[in-house]
Scaffold this motif. Structure first.
Motif, mmCIF file in Angstrom:
data_model
loop_
_atom_site.group_PDB
_atom_site.id
_atom_site.type_symbol
_atom_site.label_atom_id
_atom_site.label_comp_id
_atom_site.label_asym_id
_atom_site.label_seq_id
_atom_site.Cartn_x
_atom_site.Cartn_y
_atom_site.Cartn_z
ATOM 1 N N GLN A 177 9.888 -8.845 5.538
ATOM 2 C CA GLN A 177 10.726 -7.765 6.060
ATOM 3 C C GLN A 177 11.817 -7.410 5.064
ATOM 4 O O GLN A 177 12.112 -6.237 4.834
ATOM 5 C CB GLN A 177 11.328 -8.132 7.407
ATOM 6 N N GLU B 127 -4.508 6.360 0.185
ATOM 7 C CA GLU B 127 -3.605 5.223 0.165
ATOM 8 C C GLU B 127 -4.278 4.120 -0.642
ATOM 9 O O GLU B 127 -5.451 3.843 -0.454
ATOM 10 C CB GLU B 127 -3.344 4.762 1.596
ATOM 11 N N THR C 57 6.374 6.542 1.690
ATOM 12 C CA THR C 57 5.859 5.662 2.744
ATOM 13 C C THR C 57 5.159 4.491 2.074
ATOM 14 O O THR C 57 4.241 4.682 1.274
ATOM 15 C CB THR C 57 4.872 6.412 3.659
ATOM 16 N N THR D 212 2.152 -5.507 3.544
ATOM 17 C CA THR D 212 1.284 -6.349 4.374
ATOM 18 C C THR D 212 1.390 -7.791 3.918
ATOM 19 O O THR D 212 1.398 -8.073 2.719
ATOM 20 C CB THR D 212 -0.183 -5.877 4.245
ATOM 21 N N VAL E 211 3.512 0.553 2.932
ATOM 22 C CA VAL E 211 3.103 -0.438 3.922
ATOM 23 C C VAL E 211 3.074 -1.785 3.218
ATOM 24 O O VAL E 211 2.281 -1.987 2.292
ATOM 25 C CB VAL E 211 1.719 -0.108 4.525
ATOM 26 N N ALA F 2 10.296 -5.286 2.421
ATOM 27 C CA ALA F 2 10.100 -3.912 2.900
ATOM 28 C C ALA F 2 11.431 -3.153 2.923
ATOM 29 O O ALA F 2 11.490 -1.965 2.572
ATOM 30 C CB ALA F 2 9.455 -3.931 4.283
ATOM 31 N N ARG G 37 0.855 -1.184 0.000
ATOM 32 C CA ARG G 37 0.000 0.000 0.000
ATOM 33 C C ARG G 37 0.888 1.228 0.000
ATOM 34 O O ARG G 37 1.927 1.267 0.659
ATOM 35 C CB ARG G 37 -0.909 0.008 1.228
#
Length: 124
Positions: free
Chosen positions: A93, A72, A107, A111, A109, A96, A9
């Protein structure tokens, strides 16, 4: 073997990711496709052409994009499988961290959700 959906996201309309991230993601996905972890996935276009069907009190209505209130959006998805929840979390991880390294001004996210194969609880 547990399966998972990964979602990315991010803010709508932020532009294309930098080439360095695209290159790193190509390597990351290629490695996981080769070892059977990455089953499928891809990026998504913005909400300008999105179509939602809303079910409310037994009635269905269609709502076409763009959505002015959308700040978003889901910008990408993946279908993955791992030997364990711990392996899935560790790899998410790493995914990310690729974004943090190659596109730090945005930014994101990332998930990870386990896919249900029935009414049982997810693997712990």
């Amino acid at each position: 073997m547990p399966r998972f959906m990964g979602f990315v996201r991010m803010e709508e309309g932020i532009g294309m990711p930098p080439q360095a991230l695209m290159d790193a993601m190509g390597d990351y996905i290629g490695e996981r496709a080769g070892n059977g972890t990455f089953i499928d996935g891809g990026g998504l276009y913005g909400t300008e052409d999105a179509v939602n069907f809303v079910v409310r009190q037994g009635e269905v209505s269609r709502v076409d994009g763009p959505y002015a209130e959308a700040k978003e959006i889901v910008g990408g998805w993946s279908l993955l499988q791992y030997d364990s929840l711990e392996a899935a979390v560790a790899d998410q991880q790493e995914f990310a961290e690729l974004h943090a390294k190659h596109w730090p001004e945005v930014t994101v996210v990332a998930t990870l959700r386990q896919i249900s194969d029935g009414p049982e609880a997810p693997d712990a």
